[in-house]
Design an enzyme around this catalytic site. Sequence first.
Site, PDB file in Angstrom:
ATOM      1  N   THR A   1       0.859  -1.194   0.000  1.00  0.00           N
ATOM      2  CA  THR A   1       0.000   0.000   0.000  1.00  0.00           C
ATOM      3  C   THR A   1       0.892   1.240   0.000  1.00  0.00           C
ATOM      4  OG1 THR A   1      -1.766  -1.179   1.147  1.00  0.00           O
ATOM      5  CG2 THR A   1      -1.778   1.224   1.335  1.00  0.00           C
TER       6      THR A   1
ATOM      7  N   GLN B   1       0.534  -9.419  -6.763  1.00  0.00           N
ATOM      8  CA  GLN B   1       0.025 -10.785  -6.928  1.00  0.00           C
ATOM      9  C   GLN B   1       0.840 -11.576  -7.948  1.00  0.00           C
ATOM     10  OE1 GLN B   1      -2.150 -12.287  -5.074  1.00  0.00           O
ATOM     11  NE2 GLN B   1      -3.007 -10.548  -3.968  1.00  0.00           N
TER      12      GLN B   1
ATOM     13  N   HIS C   1       4.258 -10.497   2.243  1.00  0.00           N
ATOM     14  CA  HIS C   1       3.350 -11.498   2.807  1.00  0.00           C
ATOM     15  C   HIS C   1       2.559 -12.282   1.771  1.00  0.00           C
ATOM     16  CE1 HIS C   1      -0.738  -9.448   2.820  1.00  0.00           C
ATOM     17  NE2 HIS C   1       0.014  -8.379   2.642  1.00  0.00           N
TER      18      HIS C   1
ATOM     19  N   THR D   1      13.619   3.857  10.884  1.00  0.00           N
ATOM     20  CA  THR D   1      14.584   2.798  11.215  1.00  0.00           C
ATOM     21  C   THR D   1      14.161   1.494  10.539  1.00  0.00           C
ATOM     22  OG1 THR D   1      14.945   3.860  13.338  1.00  0.00           O
ATOM     23  CG2 THR D   1      15.682   1.571  13.143  1.00  0.00           C
TER      24      THR D   1
ATOM     25  N   CYS E   1      -8.629  -6.699   2.128  1.00  0.00           N
ATOM     26  CA  CYS E   1      -8.602  -5.323   2.637  1.00  0.00           C
ATOM     27  C   CYS E   1      -9.993  -4.707   2.690  1.00  0.00           C
ATOM     28  CB  CYS E   1      -7.714  -4.444   1.765  1.00  0.00           C
ATOM     29  SG  CYS E   1      -6.062  -5.064   1.669  1.00  0.00           S
TER      30      CYS E   1
HETATM   31  N1  PLP Z   1      -1.952  -4.658  -4.346  1.00  0.00           N
HETATM   32  C1  PLP Z   1      -2.550  -5.845  -4.500  1.00  0.00           C
HETATM   33  C2  PLP Z   1      -2.858  -6.321  -5.885  1.00  0.00           C
HETATM   34  C3  PLP Z   1      -2.871  -6.620  -3.382  1.00  0.00           C
HETATM   35  O1  PLP Z   1      -3.480  -7.807  -3.569  1.00  0.00           O
HETATM   36  C4  PLP Z   1      -2.571  -6.134  -2.103  1.00  0.00           C
HETATM   37  C5  PLP Z   1      -2.927  -6.905  -0.889  1.00  0.00           C
HETATM   38  O2  PLP Z   1      -3.934  -7.561  -0.828  1.00  0.00           O
HETATM   39  C6  PLP Z   1      -1.938  -4.885  -1.995  1.00  0.00           C
HETATM   40  C7  PLP Z   1      -1.642  -4.166  -3.129  1.00  0.00           C
HETATM   41  C8  PLP Z   1      -1.609  -4.276  -0.658  1.00  0.00           C
HETATM   42  O3  PLP Z   1      -0.570  -4.972  -0.047  1.00  0.00           O
HETATM   43  P1  PLP Z   1      -0.197  -4.693   1.488  1.00  0.00           P
HETATM   44  O4  PLP Z   1      -1.093  -5.587   2.285  1.00  0.00           O
HETATM   45  O5  PLP Z   1       1.228  -5.102   1.610  1.00  0.00           O
HETATM   46  O6  PLP Z   1      -0.401  -3.265   1.749  1.00  0.00           O
END
Ligand code: PLP
Length: 414
Positions: free
Chosen positions: A70, A209, A231, A267, A355
Amino acid sequence: MIYLDHNATTPILPEVLEAMLPYLTTEWGNPSSAYKFGAKLKSVIETARQQVAELIGAQSMDVIFTSCATESNNAAIAAALKANPAKRHIVTSQVEHSSVLNYCMALGKRSQDSPQSTQSSQRRAPQSASVFSVPSVVNGSSDGYRVTYLPVDGEGLLNLADLGDAITDETAVVSLMWANNETGVLFPVEQIAEICRSRGVLYHCDAVQAAGKVHIDVRKIPVDYLSLTGHKFHAPKGIGALYVRRKSPFSPLVYGGHQERNRRGGTESVPLIVGMGKAAELARKHLPDYEKKVRPLRDELEEGILTSIPDTELNGHKTQRLANTANVTFHGIESEALLILLDKEGICASSGSACLADSDEPSHVIKAMKPNTAASRQMIRFSLDAATTPGQIRSAVTAVERETEALRGVVSQS
Ligand code: PLP
């Protein structure tokens, strides 16, 4: 538990945890310190940077560690806009992750033409139909950014002619993802990058992805910015990366100390960085076998559901898609009802992006693909991993069959 939600997140691999442990226990220094106890951690960070760079064919100097994708997505778009203060237009798509869409919307203001509400008649004219007139928050000026949200077709594919038409002399940046998190549909990033380059526009690609699932080589694909998160490929949560091409403009989103060569203050989290590095090394090693392992199981799951359960429909292009993702509409069944029953059976799947799981909103991705239908409220995403077993897939198909029958039974009796 049968975990079929790997596009939401993945478990930390034992080798990754093992690599991290010293930095969570004995080696807890600050890499910016002048004395050896801290300063020796600089080289540990550089090893991890190299491992992440190798996953995408980059030079390690061009990789910046962030807190998550993000942040990477926000940072890339913000940097492109700051570099082009006279250009007030962004091009993205209606099916991007919320970390791109909501940032673009924050750069603008909602109009009656939200990406979710774009109708099929408007879909043929993305420039006029989906352009938002917005106040700027990036450079603090009061005049606004415009954002074009490109539509997709019923299979989730972009029309590249729409992209060409949308780019104008005003366009500062194009942000289009590599692989869709909900459907797995792959965008033609090489062609997108070529179009952007030929039109002199910066290109940011959210490759979250795609990493560890398809081959990524930034030497061959001229993206300016590319976002990753650990992750999704077996590193812990809370660590991401942003690739910035050497000559592409960049200014930090997070200002602070001199960390990350002045490109991202704060940091460094050495354990998380080490974890992402190790996970990237393993993802690269396992990539040649990934599709071979995952695709047959995904196909078995998909065909099992589509052939044995009536009124089901695949969402997303049949072949131009990640090997691990199956997104299916179960007509007449609310996603949430089916997910609750599957959860009781120990099966983890989802109805879209994790999310947005706590919102009541139906999937904006499926809505963009299939407007004027209930498909976006009646879909389930199953996403597999190399560790998924044939036994799990068989059990999952049987459970989905049982629970859809139960739900349809209730509906027909009422
Ligand atoms: N972009 C995509 C295509 C995602 O699937 C995700 C997470 O689901 C993100 C961005 C955001 O990743 P993060 O959880 O590391 O902020």
